[in-house]
Design an enzyme around this catalytic site. Structure first.
Site, mmCIF file in Angstrom:
data_model
loop_
_atom_site.group_PDB
_atom_site.id
_atom_site.type_symbol
_atom_site.label_atom_id
_atom_site.label_comp_id
_atom_site.label_asym_id
_atom_site.label_seq_id
_atom_site.Cartn_x
_atom_site.Cartn_y
_atom_site.Cartn_z
ATOM 1 N N SER A 81 0.791 -1.231 0.000
ATOM 2 C CA SER A 81 0.000 0.000 0.000
ATOM 3 C C SER A 81 0.823 1.281 0.000
ATOM 4 C CB SER A 81 -0.942 -0.002 1.211
ATOM 5 O OG SER A 81 -1.894 -1.044 1.106
ATOM 6 N N ASP A 83 -17.427 0.286 -1.597
ATOM 7 C CA ASP A 83 -16.439 -0.676 -1.102
ATOM 8 C C ASP A 83 -17.161 -1.698 -0.226
ATOM 9 O OD1 ASP A 83 -14.478 -2.145 0.114
ATOM 10 O OD2 ASP A 83 -13.237 -0.451 0.716
#
Length: 674
Positions: free
Chosen positions: A329, A353
């Site tokens: 990430s 999401d």
């Protein structure tokens, strides 16, 4: 009577003939002798006179004193110490070598290891090459041998300068080490025209700064002309050209910061790089575990070599420079910035999401099964929503992502002044066509971009590249070449120069887009995944946590406790501080450490606390002001230097060559662990 007279006359004629012949021979011999003397004394006078002079005069090289290596505050990290040694020359040894060693061992201690190493080198050396038998003799041992030296023809007591690394394991991969000049080294010196400058020198740089800055550190060899006897004993000095000592190198490393960072990796494998964004100076460069470079100075023994070389932790590998990893990430801020620059998505657009993203029937899930609901770009960075970036990857062209992120240094040779840097893998369609032979494997699938967008997939970068990219981001796109040597100091005059004086180029970035990403990174530290690590910090940092998979789960749920320790996820963190005026940028990885937020981020917090301590900041500013007042500073502190635009999409950023002119290392292949 008549016959007697006839015989006597015949004898006189014979004697006379013999006398004439003898005289003729004498005359011819005399003429030959005179001719030869004339030839030698007149015709070949100049040549023979020079040769006779050479027999009378010995030309002795005087090796220069090697330059010191120091940290930015003058703490010595590599110096020269006086040492007494015993060396053996095979051509002068009388009798059996083992018997001689046994006899010598009665006077001077010779360990079993020293003896084994000597015999190995002795068998490999030439008849006239001195071979080290024993070093570090004390005064008593040296004087004792000197009194009995006549008993050991071929064994000489020598005084020399020997390299010593007082900080031992600290920054060993940066400083490197010297070693004996090998046949390959000699050939390289011949090929590059430097052999003459190494007459009488026994060691040269083999790794790290010692290697890449070899020419500067070595200096220039001197020459001494001595009148000697037929036996070679010096009579008097005829002339002397003093050697010029090597330059001293002041590194950009802060030894206190380096030690603090290394302490955080005790018992762990990993790497950390800290860079000053405005100058490109490398402030800390950690590769854990490390090694003691003193072991290599006179040739490492078999036991220590096996211990280092066979270790599963690979202490000899320079992890920040050589090991490549998926960075997880920590790649997301750069992907977000790329999407904004390409106009692919508004930062306020909400993306659902539900915990997974589906493409062509395949589900890509958030880490730990998290569900974030409607998510915009700011929230996606702060909460580290994989689903948001999966959806970006589905609409992003991998080649455009490649061309954008390479400007920050990903998948590129940064040109840092260390040898052995790897390029890593920044995937693109062209890369895949080159990597695979079968047409079916050469095709790029959009699902592969989905994985690349979250720092996984084919991505494989060095920690140095991540640190450099973070530094460039903190510096608003101004690319300063990362470097370890801050100043080159002349040991005779005290004058110095800076190897890096300005930026390489500037990336064209929309300030609004840059602010969006930076504000999100601030909230990562303020209220996101790194908030616990930075609670109570007297400064505002900006960063991004990361956790990278070492192997594919193939749909299974990840449980750290149930997998082998070396197969657990890597913990990563990248950050800079203070957010409004970056003074330091850091990237680090703890191999198989788990979550970046809980394992890696606290290490960065301690690094920032040290570097941004008000007393240390004031001391650095005072030192910098002193340099500016002397008119020797080439970069004004705190200013935005002018730079050329970034290379276009067809060209990679090309770093300046290494200090020793070495060629760029070959491109590496992807690997997740060293």
């Amino acid at each position: 009577m008549f016959e007697f007279h006839k015989t006597s006359q015949h004898q006189r004629q014979t004697v006379l003939l013999r006398a004439w012949v003898a005289g003729l021979f004498a005359v011819v011999f005399l003429l030959v002798l005179v001719g030869r003397l004339w030839f030698l004394q007149v015709v070949r006078y100049d040549n023979l006179s020079a040769r006779a002079e050479q027999n009378r005069i010995a030309i002795v090289p005087i090796p220069p004193r090697r330059g010191q290596i120091m940290d930015r505050d003058g703490v010595v990290m590599a110096r020269n110490e006086r040492d007494y040694t015993l060396v053996v020359t095979r051509s002068r040894v009388q009798g059996n070598i083992d018997a001689m060693l046994d006899h010598l061992g009665e006077l001077v201690y010779i360990s079993a290891g020293d003896r084994r190493k000597f015999l190995r080198l002795y068998q490999q050396s030439g008849r006239y090459a001195p071979v080290l038998l024993r070093n570090n003799l004390n005064e008593i041992e040296a004087s004792w041998f000197a009194a009995h030296a006549y008993q050991f023809p071929g064994v000489d007591l020598e005084a020399r300068w020997v390299r010593y690394y007082p900080e031992h394991e600290t920054a060993a991969n940066v400083v490197g080490f010297v070693g004996r000049i090998s046949e390959e080294d000699e050939q390289h010196l011949e090929d590059t025209g430097q052999a003459g400058n190494y007459r009488g020198t026994q060691v040269m740089g083999k790794k790290g700064i010692e290697k890449t800055w070899e020419r500067a550190l070595h200096g220039r060899t001197g020459v001494e002309e001595l009148e000697v006897t037929a036996g070679g004993r010096p009579v008097r000095e005829l002339s002397r050209t003093d050697p010029i000592p090597g330059s001293n190198l002041e590194l950009s490393l802060d030894i206190g910061l380096q030690k603090l960072a290394e302490e955080q990796f005790q018992g762990k494998r990993g790497a950390l790089v800290a860079i000053a964004p405005k100058t490109g100076e490398v402030l800390a460069f950690v590769s854990s575990p490390s090694f003691d470079p003193n072991l290599f100075v006179d040739g490492i023994d078999v036991e220590n070599w096996k211990k280092l070389n066979d270790s599963p932790d690979h202490p000899l590998i320079d992890r920040p420079l050589y090991s490549t990893y998926p960075i997880g990430s920590t790649y997301k801020p750069f992907v977000a910035l790329a999407a904004l620059q390409m106009g692919l998505r508004s930062p306020t657009e909400l993306i659902p999401d539900p915990g997974y993203f589906e493409l062509a029937g395949q589900k890509f899930r958030n880490a730990a099964g998290a569900v974030y609901g409607p998510t915009d770009m700011h929230k996606a960075i702060v909460k580290s929503s994989d689903v948001y970036f999966f959806s970006l990857g589905a609409i992003m062209d991998v080649d455009k992502l490649h061309d954008f992120t390479k400007q920050f240094g990903f998948g590129q040779i940064t040109g840092i002044d260390l040898d052995g840097e790897r390029r890593g893998v920044l995937p693109s369609r062209a890369w895949k066509r080159k990597m695979y032979k079968k047409p079916a494997q050469q095709h790029w699938y959009q699902g592969e971009t989905v994985s690349v967008a979250v720092g996984q997939g084919y991505n494989a970068f060095t920690l140095l590249q991540l640190a450099q990219a973070t530094s460039v981001l903190a510096n608003n796109g101004v690319y300063m070449k990362p470097h370890l040597v801050r100043r080159i100091i002349n040991p005779v005059t005290g004058r110095f120069s800076y190897p890096v004086t300005g930026p390489e180029y500037t990336i064209k970035l929309d300030p609004k887009n840059l602010k969006i990403v930076k504000d999100a990174m601030i909230d990562v530290v303020r209220q996101g995944t790194a908030r616990q690590a930075f609670l109570g910090a007297p400064y505002q940092a900006a960063g991004k946590t990361g956790t990278a998979q070492v192997y594919s789960l193939k749909g299974a749920k990840y449980r750290a406790h149930s997998v082998d320790e070396r197969l657990r996820d890597h913990a990563l963190f990248m950050a800079y501080a203070p957010a409004d005026d970056p003074q330091i940028a850091v990237a680090l990885i703890v191999e198989n450490g788990g979550w970046g937020a809980s394992v890696a981020a606290p290490i960065a917090r301690k690094v920032f606390d040290y570097w941004l301590d008000p007393a240390r900041v004031a001391a650095r500013q005072q030192k910098l002001q002193a340099e500016q007042a002397a008119g020797k500073t080439l970069i004004k502190a705190g200013s935005e230097p002018e730079a050329a635009p970034a290379p276009d999409d067809e060209e990679s950023p090309e770093p300046a060559p290494l200090p020793d002119g070495s060629d760029e290392p070959a491109e590496g292949v992807q690997e997740n662990t060293p």
